[in-house]
Design an enzyme around this catalytic site. Sequence first.
Site, mmCIF file in Angstrom:
data_model
loop_
_atom_site.group_PDB
_atom_site.id
_atom_site.type_symbol
_atom_site.label_atom_id
_atom_site.label_comp_id
_atom_site.label_asym_id
_atom_site.label_seq_id
_atom_site.Cartn_x
_atom_site.Cartn_y
_atom_site.Cartn_z
ATOM 1 N N ARG A 62 16.010 9.438 -68.632
ATOM 2 C CA ARG A 62 15.846 9.780 -70.051
ATOM 3 C C ARG A 62 17.107 10.450 -70.590
ATOM 4 O O ARG A 62 17.723 11.278 -69.916
ATOM 5 C CB ARG A 62 14.641 10.703 -70.245
ATOM 6 C CG ARG A 62 13.364 10.009 -69.889
ATOM 7 C CD ARG A 62 12.108 10.676 -70.434
ATOM 8 N NE ARG A 62 10.949 10.058 -69.789
ATOM 9 C CZ ARG A 62 10.438 8.869 -70.132
ATOM 10 N NH1 ARG A 62 10.948 8.196 -71.143
ATOM 11 N NH2 ARG A 62 9.416 8.365 -69.477
ATOM 12 N N ASP A 63 17.449 10.064 -71.828
ATOM 13 C CA ASP A 63 18.590 10.691 -72.487
ATOM 14 C C ASP A 63 18.280 12.170 -72.719
ATOM 15 O O ASP A 63 17.172 12.530 -73.123
ATOM 16 C CB ASP A 63 18.867 9.989 -73.819
ATOM 17 C CG ASP A 63 20.248 10.320 -74.354
ATOM 18 O OD1 ASP A 63 21.105 9.420 -74.395
ATOM 19 O OD2 ASP A 63 20.472 11.490 -74.750
ATOM 20 N N ILE A 64 19.265 13.029 -72.468
ATOM 21 C CA ILE A 64 19.054 14.475 -72.590
ATOM 22 C C ILE A 64 18.876 14.887 -74.053
ATOM 23 O O ILE A 64 18.309 15.948 -74.332
ATOM 24 C CB ILE A 64 20.244 15.223 -71.942
ATOM 25 C CG1 ILE A 64 19.854 16.631 -71.537
ATOM 26 C CG2 ILE A 64 21.474 15.216 -72.839
ATOM 27 C CD1 ILE A 64 20.858 17.319 -70.616
ATOM 28 N N HIS A 106 26.366 1.944 -69.923
ATOM 29 C CA HIS A 106 24.946 2.292 -70.048
ATOM 30 C C HIS A 106 24.375 1.652 -71.298
ATOM 31 O O HIS A 106 25.005 1.651 -72.347
ATOM 32 C CB HIS A 106 24.746 3.813 -70.096
ATOM 33 C CG HIS A 106 25.564 4.510 -71.136
ATOM 34 N ND1 HIS A 106 26.895 4.782 -70.980
ATOM 35 C CD2 HIS A 106 25.236 4.977 -72.360
ATOM 36 C CE1 HIS A 106 27.360 5.400 -72.051
ATOM 37 N NE2 HIS A 106 26.373 5.517 -72.919
ATOM 38 N N ASN A 141 27.168 1.399 -76.822
ATOM 39 C CA ASN A 141 28.339 1.873 -77.547
ATOM 40 C C ASN A 141 29.568 1.586 -76.684
ATOM 41 O O ASN A 141 29.568 1.874 -75.483
ATOM 42 C CB ASN A 141 28.215 3.376 -77.824
ATOM 43 C CG ASN A 141 27.044 3.689 -78.726
ATOM 44 O OD1 ASN A 141 26.699 2.909 -79.604
ATOM 45 N ND2 ASN A 141 26.410 4.829 -78.509
ATOM 46 N N VAL A 173 30.366 8.662 -72.725
ATOM 47 C CA VAL A 173 30.348 8.607 -71.258
ATOM 48 C C VAL A 173 30.847 7.221 -70.865
ATOM 49 O O VAL A 173 30.255 6.201 -71.250
ATOM 50 C CB VAL A 173 28.934 8.855 -70.692
ATOM 51 C CG1 VAL A 173 28.948 8.748 -69.167
ATOM 52 C CG2 VAL A 173 28.406 10.217 -71.123
#
Length: 113
Positions: free
Chosen positions: A30-32, A99, A86, A95
Site C-alpha cells: 500500500r502507498d504510504i 512501479h 509516472n 522513486v
Amino acid sequence: MSADCLFCKIIAGDIPAEFVAQTDRVVAFRDISPKAPVHVLVVPRTHVENVAQAAAQVPEELAEMAQVAQQIADAECDGQYRWIFNTGESAGQSVFHAHGHVVGGTPLGWEPA
Ligand code: 5GP
Ligand code: ZN
C-alpha cells in the site's frame, strides 16, 4: 538490489510496508500516502528505473505486474482501477524503481492528479 533505492529496501524487508501480494517476480504494497480508497504500488523485484526499462529488461516481471494489479483490483475495487506509471521527475516520479500505482475504489475523473 540498488543500495540507495527505497523500494529495493521494502522488497528486502529492511523498511516495513503493508504488503498486499508477493510472487517470485512481483511485490505489491500500500502507498504510504494514498490518493484514493485503494492505492497499491506494484513493483518488479528486479531494480529497473521505469516501466520501459521493465519491458526491455524483465518483460516477464512486467507481465506479472499486470496480472497482480488486476487481482488486487478484483479483490478490492470490483476489478475497476487505473494503473499509473509516472515516468520522469516532471511527471511526478519520485522513486526510480519502476512501479505501477493501482488506484481505485472511487469514481476517477480524467484530470491529472
Ligand atoms: P511516484 O511519485 O514515484 O510515482 O510514486 C512513489 C510513491 O511512493 C508515492 O505515491 C509515495 O506516496 C510512495 N511512497 C514514498 N515513500 C514510501 C514508503 O516509505 N512506503 C510506501 N509504502 N510508500 C511510499
Ligand atoms: Zn530498487
